[in-house]
Design an enzyme around this catalytic site. Structure first.
Site, PDB file in Angstrom:
ATOM      1  N   ARG A   1      34.031  39.291  50.820  1.00  0.00           N
ATOM      2  CA  ARG A   1      34.812  40.259  51.588  1.00  0.00           C
ATOM      3  C   ARG A   1      35.881  39.449  52.310  1.00  0.00           C
ATOM      4  O   ARG A   1      35.583  38.516  53.061  1.00  0.00           O
ATOM      5  CB  ARG A   1      33.920  40.977  52.598  1.00  0.00           C
ATOM      6  CG  ARG A   1      34.666  42.014  53.409  1.00  0.00           C
ATOM      7  CD  ARG A   1      34.728  41.633  54.829  1.00  0.00           C
ATOM      8  NE  ARG A   1      35.455  42.630  55.612  1.00  0.00           N
ATOM      9  CZ  ARG A   1      35.454  42.621  56.909  1.00  0.00           C
ATOM     10  NH1 ARG A   1      34.764  41.727  57.571  1.00  0.00           N
ATOM     11  NH2 ARG A   1      36.158  43.513  57.570  1.00  0.00           N
TER      12      ARG A   1
ATOM     13  N   ASP B   1      39.991  43.962  52.293  1.00  0.00           N
ATOM     14  CA  ASP B   1      40.050  45.163  53.129  1.00  0.00           C
ATOM     15  C   ASP B   1      41.414  45.830  52.961  1.00  0.00           C
ATOM     16  O   ASP B   1      41.511  47.055  52.910  1.00  0.00           O
ATOM     17  CB  ASP B   1      39.871  44.810  54.612  1.00  0.00           C
ATOM     18  CG  ASP B   1      38.459  44.413  54.976  1.00  0.00           C
ATOM     19  OD1 ASP B   1      37.606  44.294  54.068  1.00  0.00           O
ATOM     20  OD2 ASP B   1      38.207  44.207  56.176  1.00  0.00           O
TER      21      ASP B   1
ATOM     22  N   ASN C   1      30.008  38.088  53.408  1.00  0.00           N
ATOM     23  CA  ASN C   1      30.942  38.526  54.437  1.00  0.00           C
ATOM     24  C   ASN C   1      30.892  37.446  55.508  1.00  0.00           C
ATOM     25  O   ASN C   1      29.980  37.413  56.328  1.00  0.00           O
ATOM     26  CB  ASN C   1      30.524  39.882  54.992  1.00  0.00           C
ATOM     27  CG  ASN C   1      31.449  40.382  56.073  1.00  0.00           C
ATOM     28  OD1 ASN C   1      32.358  39.687  56.510  1.00  0.00           O
ATOM     29  ND2 ASN C   1      31.201  41.599  56.532  1.00  0.00           N
TER      30      ASN C   1
ATOM     31  N   LYS D   1      27.007  37.355  56.554  1.00  0.00           N
ATOM     32  CA  LYS D   1      26.114  38.415  56.081  1.00  0.00           C
ATOM     33  C   LYS D   1      26.147  38.355  54.564  1.00  0.00           C
ATOM     34  O   LYS D   1      27.195  38.086  53.964  1.00  0.00           O
ATOM     35  CB  LYS D   1      26.594  39.776  56.560  1.00  0.00           C
ATOM     36  CG  LYS D   1      26.556  39.928  58.065  1.00  0.00           C
ATOM     37  CD  LYS D   1      27.125  41.266  58.475  1.00  0.00           C
ATOM     38  CE  LYS D   1      27.231  41.302  59.972  1.00  0.00           C
ATOM     39  NZ  LYS D   1      28.493  41.804  60.442  1.00  0.00           N
TER      40      LYS D   1
END
Length: 162
Positions: free
Chosen positions: A91, A148, A7, A14
């Site tokens: 992500r 997302d 991410n 992360k």
């Protein structure tokens, strides 16, 4: 299969590293303050304490290099060779209307991500940097974008209109 999930933000990454066959997380961490001489990598194996490494991490490519290095570390790592990383999941905030589910990252996908920067100007550029950095260090490893916006694309009309 062992998968690292990234991410990537403008100044942080992360990550979690999973063994999907055992359905367990092996390690997780974060690189903070990317672009600064006092960047911090925090890493933890799931069976061990956290460690912190402070150093000069000037871009996402170097940050991913640090993450791979700590995953390979004899003392703190969980793999012996980076070839054990079977896939990379990213992500990604906005895939526009082109993507309503996760996709294998190709040149076409990268073009669409760049075309959609204006829809997520704070998120898509660091997502793209993270993908490019992972490709630089793991060129033969499949990379997947998880959007997302894919979640929202599948919501029923009464939910997204509300």
């Amino acid at each position: 299969m062992k998968v690292i999930v990234l991410n990537c933000g403008s100044s942080s990454i992360k990550y979690q590293f999973f063994n999907t066959e055992e359905k367990e997380a092996l390690a997780k961490g974060m690189v903070e303050r990317i672009g600064m001489s006092s960047a911090i990598l925090t890493h933890a194996r799931m069976d061990s304490d956290k460690i912190k490494i402070v150093g000069e991490i000037l871009d996402h490519t170097i940050a991913i290099e640090y993450v791979i290095a700590v995953l390979l570390s004899p003392n703190h790592g969980v793999i012996k060779d980076k070839k054990e990383i079977d896939a990379v999941g990213h992500r990604v905030v906005h895939g526009g209307e082109e993507f309503s589910e996760s996709v294998l990252i190709t040149d076409t996908v990268m073009r669409v991500l760049r075309d959609n920067i204006e829809l997520a100007p704070l998120h898509n550029p660091p997502n793209i940097k993270g993908i490019e950095a992972a490709k630089a260090h793991l060129p033969a490893t499949p990379q997947v974008a998880v959007f997302d916006t894919a979640f929202h694309a599948k919501m029923p009309p009464h939910a997204y209109l509300y």
